[in-house]
Design an enzyme around this catalytic site. Sequence first.
Site, PDB file in Angstrom:
ATOM      1  N   ASP A   8       0.519  -1.149   0.276  1.00 28.89           N
ATOM      2  CA  ASP A   8       0.120   0.355   0.494  1.00 28.89           C
ATOM      3  C   ASP A   8       0.788   1.138  -0.276  1.00 28.89           C
ATOM      4  OD1 ASP A   8       1.124   0.373   2.659  1.00 28.89           O
ATOM      5  OD2 ASP A   8      -1.548  -0.093   3.613  1.00 28.89           O
TER       6      ASP A   8
ATOM      7  N   ASP B 206      -7.305  -7.528   2.635  1.00 24.96           N
ATOM      8  CA  ASP B 206      -6.112  -7.785   4.012  1.00 24.96           C
ATOM      9  C   ASP B 206      -6.117  -6.860   4.823  1.00 24.96           C
ATOM     10  OD1 ASP B 206      -4.213  -5.363   4.517  1.00 24.96           O
ATOM     11  OD2 ASP B 206      -5.787  -4.389   3.569  1.00 24.96           O
TER      12      ASP B 206
END
Length: 376
Positions: A92, A271
């Site tokens: 990310d 996630d």
Amino acid sequence: MQFDLLTTDPHSSARAGVLHTDHGDIPTPIFMPVGTVGSVKAVHQSELRNSVNAKIILGNTYHLYLRPGLDILRQAGGLHKFIGWERPMLTDSGGFQVFSLAANRKLTEEGCTFRSHIDGSKHVFTPERVMDIERIIGADIMMALDECPPGTSDFQYAKKSLGLTHRWLERCIARFDSTEPLYGHHQSLFPIVQGCTFPELRRQSAEFCASKDREGYAIGGLAVGEPTDIMYSMIEVVNAILPQHKPRYLMGVGTPANLLEAIERGVDMFDCVMPTRNGRNGLLFTLHGTINIKNKKWETCFEPIDPDSPAESDRVYTLAYLHHLIKAEELLGLQIASIHNLTFYLQLVTMAREHILKGDFSQWKASVITDIMRRI
């Protein structure tokens, strides 16, 4: 990268597919263990491969940038080689972590200035800089830099934030498309759909992101304080617009029930730190419900943690032993509980996939969701 959509459940939007990357194929729906600093907390890479059978893990740009730092990662040949992980990886952009530093960061059109949580040093993330950092980390899937506003934001703030996120996305794409991977494998850039809890803004963001024709898309800014029914409705709004033939990644979500509800609404990738964080605090997830292993009732329960689990520790060790380890604050207890929860999450999405392929996902989900939400 290629995504093959194999089938959609006849009674819902649940999908089964395969995401092909240079580091291996990923069956979807899939859950990605969170390895924030290049390590899934309390879990060895061999356990991730074997017991958990993780097909892809996640790293974090903000944390890896600060420590071990870009020089070390570049010298190592990227994060895959640095941590000894040969399967796919996603990073990310650090946007959520920067959002979490509310008292120590400043957002401008140019980017975000923030102070390190480690030593207070000052740093700047621009869209271009984040793309360069993620190239150096070397993940198969990279996230665009975005602002992740609080779930309680009012419409005006959310609209202003979304405009900034979209302008940053255009700059991310320009930088990404003008650079090349550093380690010989393909990298993909996923835009992030934002818009808080406002359907109008979510539609606008989904349309904007879809217009960029990337290899996949993420849904961000959910599970940040809004009610779950609002989260589910936002997923429906967004997935009605995002391309059917591209993978959809719901960021930072969530409980086992959240996963099943989002899968039913067409999400492919997930996630969350919940399985490992809750495991370290003595909370175990099972198909029969959640177990607080600290409770005295488990002190004399000499049954295996889960006799049907692929994780050896679940079959060999008893609930009484894990109760003892957690109460004694032994590191082995944190490891066993974390492995158990991650294995359960991967089993759950695997079962969901099997039932999507069979065409009876909706019936199966209805039969298990009440049980997995109850306390044992």
